[in-house]
Design an enzyme around this catalytic site. Structure first.
Site, PDB file in Angstrom:
ATOM      1  N   ASP A  57     -42.350 -32.840  62.403  1.00 37.49           N
ATOM      2  CA  ASP A  57     -41.877 -33.975  62.361  1.00 37.49           C
ATOM      3  C   ASP A  57     -42.963 -35.147  61.675  1.00 37.49           C
ATOM      4  O   ASP A  57     -44.121 -34.508  61.331  1.00 37.49           O
ATOM      5  CB  ASP A  57     -41.497 -34.586  63.767  1.00 37.49           C
ATOM      6  CG  ASP A  57     -40.450 -35.755  63.846  1.00 37.49           C
ATOM      7  OD1 ASP A  57     -40.048 -36.458  62.710  1.00 37.49           O
ATOM      8  OD2 ASP A  57     -39.871 -35.959  64.633  1.00 37.49           O
TER       9      ASP A  57
HETATM   10  C1  BGC Z   1     -37.811 -38.277  63.716  1.00 35.38           C
HETATM   11  C2  BGC Z   1     -37.105 -37.381  63.063  1.00 35.38           C
HETATM   12  C3  BGC Z   1     -36.638 -37.693  61.553  1.00 35.38           C
HETATM   13  C4  BGC Z   1     -37.895 -38.073  60.687  1.00 35.38           C
HETATM   14  C5  BGC Z   1     -37.644 -38.567  59.445  1.00 35.38           C
HETATM   15  C6  BGC Z   1     -39.005 -39.054  62.727  1.00 35.38           C
HETATM   16  O1  BGC Z   1     -39.633 -40.092  63.323  1.00 35.38           O
HETATM   17  O2  BGC Z   1     -38.253 -38.051  64.925  1.00 35.38           O
HETATM   18  O3  BGC Z   1     -35.911 -36.954  63.800  1.00 35.38           O
HETATM   19  O4  BGC Z   1     -35.871 -36.714  60.821  1.00 35.38           O
HETATM   20  O5  BGC Z   1     -38.679 -39.306  61.475  1.00 35.38           O
HETATM   21  O6  BGC Z   1     -37.279 -39.732  59.332  1.00 35.38           O
END
Ligand code: BGC
Length: 742
Positions: free
Chosen positions: A271
């Site tokens: 993530d």
């Molecule tokens: C979130 C993800 C997301 C990623 C990209 C993160 O902060 O937890 O679910 O896909 O950002 O935007």
């Protein structure tokens, strides 16, 4: 880039060819080239500072996130294909969570449709719109089991149930990925967040989780397994830590379970900056150690941060990470790029007929909104309102005319001009015969001061009914948007009381990203429709339901508690040794002083609140009247490997045709570990004409009765199984069958 260079993806690349091409390519790549493929960059954060184009040209980035404009993406692809060391095209990622330009209901709302086919169609629409911009990878579906409505990300989830989430996860994956990843309009899906993120303590986003092993395997992991079995191309690790190990460095999850037991051969992405955060968690001392931990655990792509770029090559040279680990990671990444057909067709062109697509997208969004809304209460059948008899309507509340707010969280690319508010939808439905008086009364959902309350009260007195649009704006749910108090914010409850005092019929339509606690208003309104954040076509769908063009058919995918103090409250809980009796009711004010310690029943309930939820999982009313009868279970006894057929008669005793979601629940009353009081094992959405009856049959395979128990793993235990079929998780039409030893 000249778009005429676009080559059609004639035949999808074959698996064998792909393996050969990947092996040949990996053999030619330097260690630095390989590590470059493991980096997912975004505009403005390349490190050392350089443009994305330069990083791609130098082979230091193999994927990008948050570039959305077709020309910009094509230019980055051109640099990758024509100027980077091996001409490898880019993965282009984006959070396409519930639509792209056309916004569908939030995923939690879509889950309330209990309609995999519609959810698949919605994901397809989103994929096609995103693919038209050059995006080839979405970070969806989010399939974290969510039992805590305080958690802002419950909006993105498919609710609290393992079976429903698993079914809808597969449907979303199918919608995004299509029959082949190489087809026009297909994009790679990403099941997230692996695993346990939804169990964040007290619903505080990113907080730690406490998940016993049995719960992890029986509740939190099965939806991911379903997504893997459905062919999902990628998985994203969770920010959270699990039993002391942050998920981004959890080799037990990523290597043993995902790769080992489930044979997953797609890619795992971290993530956002979750690799350097391993040091913030306190698992590693610095970025270098974090990169080593994540790579060794099995994270192939690093999102946003650059610890792989800075430290992996050195870690390989010093023997801390094996070259085989890197090679395997790169082979998976390249395989996905081949499967997407990117080597054959890296560029994206405008489609011929965007208007036609737009109309289809809006139709799917409208259907999804219609089927996602849940009628929670309908006293004396106030709804549907008879438009012929409505001379004057008072439409009040901060969310009546909120085309943007009804879209919900994660709508980066949503086009505001496609969104039709409830007010606009009602006006269009009623025409000029009904006079509509619209007053927001509260500027936002959080406002404490009324504006024009006297005018609003006068409008209600002069109207045939008042419709109140209440809830919370988009920004109150989603990532890092958790709430400790989930009552209607601001002075909304007070507004309900004031309107109630008029004595006129009151309908509440709630727009929200989560279950709200509604105990303080539910008795003050005659009818309540839960619309979630319904997306672009929320307005027309609300109007169709309020005025009876369609009957509501959504069912809750998550339990609605009476108060925050009951959380976590979910239907598939354990019985405990002291369950509350059905008649356990508590009135704290009536408990005599110095009452004997044991006088209140000694069971699992709160002294100051009914132990039941306000609305149970699976609940949802209809304008029809559905009756279940004649449960048949054949054969009464099955062996492992066999199926039992469970059928019921479903009659529509009402006066309107409508759709009902019949639900099958099962309990294993005696097992070697305690099992839930009920578990959903099947559901069917069926349309029944008035006065008609249909027979609905579920087939339950013995394998569906398996559960996980440490240390044996997945086991099947013979014995008696109880069964219920009905319209919600309190269904009382009951039977049973036996599972015998082979
Ligand atoms: C979130 C993800 C997301 C990623 C990209 C993160 O902060 O937890 O679910 O896909 O950002 O935007």
């Amino acid at each position: 880039m000249d778009p005429s260079h676009q080559r059609p993806a004639a035949d999808p690349p074959k698996a064998l060819d792909i393996q050969d091409r990947v092996a040949a390519l990996v053999a030619r790549m330097s260690l630095d080239d390989k590590i470059g493929q493991m980096a997912l960059g975004q505009p403005g954060t390349a490190s050392p500072p350089e443009t994305l184009g330069d990083a791609i040209r130098g082979g230091r980035i193999g994927a990008v996130v948050n570039v959305v404009e077709r020309a910009a993406i094509n230019e980055l692809q051109r640099i990758a294909v024509e100027e980077s060391p091996h001409g490898i095209p880019l993965l282009v990622g984006r959070d396409v969570i519930h639509g792209f330009q056309t916004i569908l209901p939030i995923p939690l709302g879509q889950a309330a449709s209990w309609n995999p086919e519609l959810v698949r169609a919605g994901a397809r629409v989103a994929a096609e719109e995103a693919a038209r911009s050059g995006i080839n990878w979405t970070f969806a579906p989010m399939i974290d089991i969510s039992r805590d409505p305080r958690w802002g990300r419950i909006a993105e989830s498919l609710g609290e149930d393992v079976f429903l989430t698993g079914r809808l996860a597969m449907a979303m994956v199918e919608g995004f990925q299509g029959r082949s990843l190489a087809d026009a309009g297909s994009i790679a899906a990403c099941a997230k967040h692996f695993a346990g993120y939804g169990a964040a303590e007290s619903g505080r986003d990113y907080a730690t989780t406490n998940i016993p092993d049995n719960e992890l395997h029986n509740v939190y992991l099965p939806p991911f397994r379903a997504a893997v079995e459905g062919g999902v191309a990628s998985l994203m690790t969770s920010f959270s830590d699990l039993d002391g190990v942050p998920a981004t460095a959890h080799a037990g999850l990523l290597r043993d379970v995902l790769r080992g037991q489930w044979s997953f051969d797609g890619i795992v992405v971290s993530d956002w900056e979750s690799i350097p955060q391993l040091s913030v968690h306190g698992l590693t001392a610095n970025d270098r150690e974090a990169a080593i931990a994540a790579a060794n655990a099995g994270v192939e792509v690093e999102m946003a941060s650059a610890t792989y770029a800075r430290h992996l090559a050195d870690a390989v040279r010093s023997g801390r990470v094996d070259l085989e680990t890197i090679d395997a990671a790169v082979a998976r990444i390249l395989t996905l790029k081949f499967e997407l057909g990117l080597f054959e067709a890296p560029y994206t062109q405008a489609t011929d007929n965007p208007q036609a697509k737009r109309e289809t997208a809006l139709q799917v969004a409208r259907q999804a909104a219609l089927q996602s809304m849940v009628l929670l209460k309908n006293h004396n059948d106030l709804l549907p309102l008879d438009s012929q008899r409505m001379e004057r309507l008072a439409i009040l509340g901060p969310l009546a005319d909120a085309a943007y707010e009804q879209l919900g969280t994660w709508i980066f690319d949503g086009e505001a001009d496609r969104s039709v508010s409830a007010l606009a939808g009602i006006r269009a439905r009623l025409g000029s015969d009904t006079e509509i008086i619209h007053l927001p009364v509260l500027e936002t959902s959080r406002s404490r001061e009324f504006v024009d309350i006297d005018a609003a009260l006068a409008a209600v007195r002069a109207a045939d009914a008042a419709i109140l649009f209440l809830g919370e704006e988009s920004i109150l749910s989603g990532e890092a948007h958790s709430r400790a108090n989930i009552d209607l914010p601001g002075a909304q409850a007070k507004l309900v009381q004031r309107i109630r005092a008029s004595g006129k019929p009151v309908v509440a339509v709630i727009l929200a990203g989560r279950p709200l606690t509604l105990a303080n208003i539910v008795d003050q309104v005659d009818a309540m429709l839960y619309a979630w954040h319904p997306g672009s076509m929320g307005g027309p769908a609300i109007a169709d339901l309020l005025f009876g063009i369609e009957s509501p058919s959504g069912k809750l995918p998550v339990t609605f508690p009476r108060a925050v103090g009951q959380i976590p409250l979910y239907y598939n809980a354990k019985n405990t040794g002291k369950p509350p009796r059905p008649d356990t009711v508590t009135r704290i004010d009536e408990i005599p002083v110095q009452a004997p310690q044991t006088s209140l029943g000694m069971s699992a309930f709160h002294l100051d609140i009914d132990h039941t939820p306000l609305f149970a999982f699976g609940h949802g009313l209809s304008y029809a009247r559905f009756e279940y009868s004649d449960l048949r279970i054949r054969p009464p006894q099955i062996a492992p490997g066999e199926c039992v057929r469970i059928s019921v008669e479903l009659r529509n005793a009402g006066r309107r045709a409508a759709e009902e979601i019949a639900q099958l629940y099962v309990r294993d009353p005696v097992a070697s570990i305690t099992r839930p009081v009920r578990e959903l094992k099947g559901f069917q959405r069926v349309r029944v004409a008035p006065g008609q009856a249909v027979r609905i049959e579920f087939r339950l395979h013995a394998d569906d009765l398996r559960f996980y128990r440490r240390p044996s793993g997945w086991i099947l235990e013979p014995g008696r199984f109880q069964v219920w079929v009905g319209g919600d998780s309190n269904a009382d039409l009951a039977g049973e069958f036996q599972l015998i030893d082979a």
